[in-house]
Motif scaffolding. Structure first.
Motif, PDB file in Angstrom:
ATOM      1  N   SER A  29     -12.739  10.039  -0.047  1.00 44.00           N
ATOM      2  CA  SER A  29     -11.527   9.220  -0.042  1.00 44.00           C
ATOM      3  C   SER A  29     -10.330  10.072  -0.428  1.00 44.00           C
ATOM      4  O   SER A  29     -10.369  10.818  -1.408  1.00 44.00           O
ATOM      5  CB  SER A  29     -11.674   8.049  -1.016  1.00 44.00           C
TER       6      SER A  29
ATOM      7  N   THR B 116      -1.437   4.969   0.724  1.00 40.20           N
ATOM      8  CA  THR B 116      -2.610   4.315   1.300  1.00 40.20           C
ATOM      9  C   THR B 116      -3.853   5.192   1.144  1.00 40.20           C
ATOM     10  O   THR B 116      -3.791   6.403   1.344  1.00 40.20           O
ATOM     11  CB  THR B 116      -2.371   4.025   2.787  1.00 40.20           C
ATOM     12  N   ARG B 117      -4.977   4.569   0.806  1.00 36.27           N
ATOM     13  CA  ARG B 117      -6.252   5.296   0.726  1.00 36.27           C
ATOM     14  C   ARG B 117      -6.899   5.374   2.099  1.00 36.27           C
ATOM     15  O   ARG B 117      -6.875   4.410   2.859  1.00 36.27           O
ATOM     16  CB  ARG B 117      -7.227   4.584  -0.216  1.00 36.27           C
TER      17      ARG B 117
ATOM     18  N   GLU C 205      -8.391   6.446 -10.387  1.00 38.70           N
ATOM     19  CA  GLU C 205      -7.271   6.496  -9.442  1.00 38.70           C
ATOM     20  C   GLU C 205      -7.714   6.109  -8.036  1.00 38.70           C
ATOM     21  O   GLU C 205      -6.961   5.467  -7.299  1.00 38.70           O
ATOM     22  CB  GLU C 205      -6.672   7.911  -9.450  1.00 38.70           C
ATOM     23  N   ASP C 206      -8.945   6.479  -7.633  1.00 41.11           N
ATOM     24  CA  ASP C 206      -9.386   6.162  -6.275  1.00 41.11           C
ATOM     25  C   ASP C 206      -9.773   4.698  -6.103  1.00 41.11           C
ATOM     26  O   ASP C 206     -10.141   4.286  -4.998  1.00 41.11           O
ATOM     27  CB  ASP C 206     -10.531   7.087  -5.840  1.00 41.11           C
TER      28      ASP C 206
ATOM     29  N   ASP D 176     -14.611   1.302  -2.424  1.00 39.07           N
ATOM     30  CA  ASP D 176     -13.451   0.744  -1.736  1.00 39.07           C
ATOM     31  C   ASP D 176     -13.654  -0.699  -1.302  1.00 39.07           C
ATOM     32  O   ASP D 176     -12.721  -1.332  -0.774  1.00 39.07           O
ATOM     33  CB  ASP D 176     -13.077   1.595  -0.523  1.00 39.07           C
TER      34      ASP D 176
ATOM     35  N   TYR E 294       2.046   3.401  -3.803  1.00 39.12           N
ATOM     36  CA  TYR E 294       1.212   4.443  -4.405  1.00 39.12           C
ATOM     37  C   TYR E 294       0.520   5.320  -3.366  1.00 39.12           C
ATOM     38  O   TYR E 294      -0.163   6.276  -3.729  1.00 39.12           O
ATOM     39  CB  TYR E 294       0.144   3.813  -5.311  1.00 39.12           C
TER      40      TYR E 294
ATOM     41  N   ARG F 137      -5.781   9.976  -0.558  1.00 34.07           N
ATOM     42  CA  ARG F 137      -4.633   9.070  -0.635  1.00 34.07           C
ATOM     43  C   ARG F 137      -3.435   9.708   0.055  1.00 34.07           C
ATOM     44  O   ARG F 137      -3.057  10.852  -0.246  1.00 34.07           O
ATOM     45  CB  ARG F 137      -4.293   8.750  -2.092  1.00 34.07           C
TER      46      ARG F 137
ATOM     47  N   LYS G 198       0.825  -1.202   0.000  1.00 33.46           N
ATOM     48  CA  LYS G 198       0.000   0.000   0.000  1.00 33.46           C
ATOM     49  C   LYS G 198       0.868   1.265   0.000  1.00 33.46           C
ATOM     50  O   LYS G 198       0.390   2.352  -0.336  1.00 33.46           O
ATOM     51  CB  LYS G 198      -0.904   0.022   1.239  1.00 33.46           C
TER      52      LYS G 198
END
Length: 384
Positions: free
Chosen positions: A100, A68-69, A349-350, A128, A66, A102, A63
């Motif tokens: 959300s 973490t969300r 992207e999300d 998600d 890129y 990132r 994670k």
């Protein structure tokens, strides 16, 4: 007169049950934080990434690469995804939905990365919590993706082909006794059984019988999904008459992204530009076919209505649109047995979960013997 020391009060000793509860609570909290923030374990259930990743591979997904969300659906039973273990009971509540974000990562998604993401068009779950898919990133935001006779071009230049990429071949032979054990010698294994018989695609299967008029023999064609290198090996096998690569012909589209007007297919696709955050497009019947679903599904625009010739947001017709986030184009390495961006479009992207890093365990679901149950050569192997 002597001064008396205060009597210290000892904390009551925890009962064994309380100690067990505290230990389990700590383990659950720690595992939840590690799973959310750092790394998560996944398994490969389908052959869409063969031969790069095999059915039965267990892998870790970072994670941190890129970023973490933050959770969009925070009301969820810890260490679950969609259902409570072993039941059909949802493990989450949509009573609270959050924006959300990132956290910063130390890299971005690159062309060629093997990426885990949430399946975008699965509308029955929050974004998600949609089913996790794993594919190779072919196009990043702003790229123009194109397939010409199975070869991938990015911005007009050929993209290096991963070594494990597979396609469909027909192997013509007079030997009609080939079985799974024989194909296993070439690394062609039917290790996956789709419960839906309509989606029952195998890595090898008898295809059609032919009459060889020159030698008065009846030939059988075996449809084989394999790599180019293995297809060349089949040509050297005694009794094999021919090995033919199956290529969809241009203009014979079937169910690919963009609708029937393009006549694209899995081998001839595009050119198609991947949407980029801040990019503005003019809305025409052609761009609506490609980007209308994106505007409607992933951009949080309220009430969006899309027709073949128009897009309206909250009742107001628009003639242009500026994208709010980046998108990606994903494909499986098993190019003729992968449901990917060629069929359902872009990955927002999300929806990106993380980067697949390495395989820590690999179990053959249909081994020849008990001793071959574990694929020892794949343990702790880096994902290329």
């Amino acid at each position: 007169m002597t001064e008396q020391k205060p009597v210290s009060k000892q904390k009551p000793k925890k009962s064994p049950l309380r100690e067990w509860f505290d230990s389990i609570l700590f383990a659950v909290v720690a595992a939840t934080l590690i799973r959310w923030l750092f790394m998560e374990a996944f398994t490969i259930p389908t052959p869409s990434m063969e031969n790069s990743l095999l059915v039965g591979d267990f892998l870790f997904v970072s994670k941190l690469h890129y970023g973490t969300r933050t959770p969009r659906t925070p009301l969820q039973v810890p260490l679950t995804h969609q259902k409570i273990w072993g039941t059909e009971i949802p493990s989450y509540s949509t009573a609270l939905q959050l924006p959300s974000f990132r956290l910063p990562g130390f890299t971005s998604v690159k062309n060629g990365d093997v990426v885990v993401f949430n399946y975008p068009i699965e509308d029955q779950y929050p974004p998600d919590l949609r089913t996790n898919y794993i594919k190779r990133c072919i196009g990043i935001p702003g790229d123009v993706v194109e397939l010409r006779s199975q070869e991938v071009f990015i911005n007009g230049k050929p993209m290096p082909t991963p070594p494990g990429v597979q396609h469909e071949y027909i192997v013509f032979t007079a030997d009609q006794s080939w079985e799974d054990k024989y194909f296993r010698k070439f690394g062609v294994v039917n290790d996956y059984r789709d419960p839906d018989p309509n989606n029952h695609t195998l890595n090898w299967q008898p295809w059609q019988q032919f009459n060889d008029s020159t030698k008065q023999n009846e030939l059988i064609g075996y449809k084989v999904i394999t790599t180019k290198e293995t297809a060349e090996k089949f040509k050297t096998v005694e009794g094999v008459k021919a090995v033919t690569l199956l290529v969809d012909q241009p203009g014979t589209g079937f169910g690919v992204y963009g609708g029937e007007q393009t006549k694209w297919n899995r081998d001839f696709f595009g050119p198609l530009q991947v949407p980029q955050k801040g990019q503005t497009i003019q809305l025409t019947p052609q761009t609506i076919a490609f980007y209308g679903p994106v505007i409607q599904r992933y951009e949080d625009n309220g009430k969006v209505e899309v027709t073949a010739n128009s897009v309206t947001i909250d009742g107001k017709a628009i003639s242009s649109y500026t994208f709010k986030q980046d998108y990606y184009f994903m494909m499986g390495d098993n190019r003729h047995n992968s449901l990917d961006s060629r069929f359902w479009g872009f990955v927002p992207e999300d929806h990106i979960v993380g980067k697949a890093v390495f395989v820590w365990m690999s179990i053959d679901p249909n081994p020849e013997s008990f001793w071959q149950k574990i694929r020892w050569s794949r343990l702790f192997s880096i994902i290329q």
